[in-house]
Design an enzyme around this catalytic site. Structure first.
Site, short mmCIF file in Angstrom:
data_model
loop_
_atom_site.label_atom_id
_atom_site.label_comp_id
_atom_site.label_asym_id
_atom_site.label_seq_id
_atom_site.Cartn_x
_atom_site.Cartn_y
_atom_site.Cartn_z
N ASP A 212 0.84 -1.19 0.00
CA ASP A 212 0.00 0.00 0.00
C ASP A 212 0.88 1.25 0.00
O ASP A 212 1.95 1.27 0.60
CB ASP A 212 -0.90 -0.03 1.25
CG ASP A 212 -1.85 1.14 1.31
OD1 ASP A 212 -2.79 1.16 0.49
OD2 ASP A 212 -1.65 2.02 2.16
N GLU A 259 1.44 -0.33 -4.80
CA GLU A 259 0.46 0.69 -5.19
C GLU A 259 1.22 1.97 -5.52
O GLU A 259 1.36 2.87 -4.69
CB GLU A 259 -0.54 0.94 -4.05
CG GLU A 259 -1.65 1.90 -4.45
CD GLU A 259 -2.35 2.52 -3.25
OE1 GLU A 259 -3.48 3.01 -3.44
OE2 GLU A 259 -1.78 2.53 -2.13
#
Length: 473
Positions: A212, A259
């Site tokens: 993330d 990400e």
């Protein structure tokens, strides 16, 4: 670019076929199911269905210790006055890097899920987020503070300064994002502590990680935070170097992607030296095409990412595009499925299917509004299963894309071995489209529709927002 002449389509497609052949060795055939907010028990209970639906990976939501918000309420997203409180994003607010949280399950649940995955031949990807802690950083647990030599050592010097210039790499990689204090990921004590968490996940059965906010963790070429000596987090996290004698377990057996949402000064190519990347710009272009009901060959053939296509994770939508600003939530399940058939039919990338909440509608995005429940039935819709199996069957075959009816219909041909046909519109389409399929009659296995290939042209009828999978005999 709109393609209106079939002859031009054939010329364009022939060039693409030639280029794809040269890079066939980089073709990936895996698919990922993002079991968003499913509990670990729920994932385990559905593992047989996940495997039978043609998924190679299942991706969990974050499983580390997290901030307990709204008295531990289990709503996906609550409004004032709701009977059940809660927010899905609390598990994106770490308080410690140890397995288990109140939202998804504990360490034993994680082990049981991985055991189930192994039984059915599915690999587990865990969403991990070393970049920041909870907004309320005082909720950080004592073991984490002690591991880094005190609470003040946990954060970058700029870690509480909000990012204002997102293309400024110093701000982007060391500043506070959305109120989340930025962890000093270059601190060797933190790296050592975090790597123990990752290795514990691997020991229990994890075989991949989704990082993330990866673009908010610095690369070697990025400026240094005043507290840091080297930007080496990615070297440690991907197994290129050890920290304090500890190395990442089995790095060659893991699938790791980040990400790295695209924008100005994103440095996709440098990130791609370490891991796979999300094709976020392609997702935006694809959703635009679905909204318009028009496939533009010029825009949708290119992956809109400077990284090699074999490094990309593709999606129609992500949990962020669905939840944060509801950028994609208005698209119907039929539209999402049409986009999924497109990206999954193609030769490159690893497509990720985001599981929308159970009971969700285009008027009620949260559906039954409960963390832990299985998503809606779309992940095993017959068209989805058919294209997942098609992707496996076409492994190594080059791709060529054709379009017809002013972009209403697209064909993804995989060599001469098979093809998918997709109607991007909400109207029935009678089509005559260029094809690479050998002459003959073809019947789609899901809908039973018949198509005929003759002289390099394929004819048939497509129902609104439907897809068809054809195999050469």
């Amino acid at each position: 670019m709109k393609l209106t002449k079939l002859g031009f389509g054939l010329a364009t497609a022939t060039l693409m076929l030639s280029g794809a052949t040269a890079s066939a060795q980089t073709t990936q055939d895996e698919t990922i199911l993002h079991a968003w907010t499913w509990s670990l028990d729920t994932i385990a209970a559905n593992m047989k269905l996940i495997a039978e639906s043609g998924y190679d990976f299942v991706q969990t939501s974050p499983v580390q210790r997290c901030f307990v918000g709204e008295d531990g309420g289990m709503a996906l997203f609550s409004e004032p006055g709701d009977s059940v409180r809660g927010k899905w994003y609390y598990y994106y607010q770490p308080t410690d890097w140890k397995i288990g949280n109140y939202m998804l399950g504990d360490r034993d649940d994680f082990k049981a899920m991985c055991d189930s995955a192994y039984k059915y031949g599915v690999k587990v990807i865990v969403d991990v987020l070393p970049n920041h802690t909870a907004v309320d950083h005082t909720a950080v647990l004592p073991d984490l503070d002690a591991a880094v030599g005190g609470h003040e050592n946990l954060f970058h010097a700029n870690g509480f300064t909000p990012i204002r210039k997102w293309d400024d790499r110093m701000e982007c990689t060391t500043g506070q994002m959305g109120g989340l204090p930025d962890v000093n990921t270059e601190n060797p004590d933190f790296q050592y502590y975090y790597l123990q968490y990752v290795n514990d996940l691997i020991n229990l059965g994890a075989r991949g990680f989704r990082y993330d906010t990866a673009k908010h963790i610095g690369l070697p070429s990025d400026p240094l935070d005043p507290k840091s000596e080297r930007n080496n987090f990615w070297d440690v996290a991907t197994g290129r170097e050890a920290v304090k004698g500890l190395s990442l377990l089995m790095p060659d057996s893991l699938f790791i992607y980040g990400e790295v949402l695209q924008g100005r000064n994103t440095k996709e190519e440098e990130y791609a030296e370490y891991m796979g990347l999300v094709a976020s710009s392609y997702g935006h272009v694809l959703r635009d095409a679905l909204e318009k009901g028009n496939f533009d060959l010029g825009r949708l053939t290119d992956w809109h990412n400077p990284a090699d296509p074999s490094k990309l994770v593709t999606w129609v939508e992500s949990h962020d595009t669905y939840c944060n600003a509801h950028e994609s939530a208005h698209l119907t399940d039929d539209q999402i499925r049409a986009g999924w058939v497109l990206i999954t039919s193609r030769a490159n990338g690893r497509p990720l299917f985001y599981s929308r909440p159970a009971g969700s509608t285009r008027q009620n995005y949260w559906g039954d509004n409960r963390i832990g429940h299985r998503g809606n039935d779309e992940f095993f819709h017959p068209e989805v299963v058919a294209v997942n199996n098609f992707r496996h069957a076409m492994s190594g075959e080059p791709e060529v894309l054709f379009t017809a009816n002013d972009g209403a219909v697209v064909e993804v041909a995989r060599g001469h071995k098979g093809a998918s046909l997709i109607n991007f519109t909400d109207k029935k389409q009678k089509v005559k489209i260029v094809t690479a399929l050998p002459d003959g009659k073809y019947t789609d296995g899901v809908h039973g529709n018949d198509f005929t290939a003759a002289g390099g042209m394929l004819t048939g009828t497509l129902e609104p927002l439907s897809s068809y999978i054809l195999y050469s005999k």
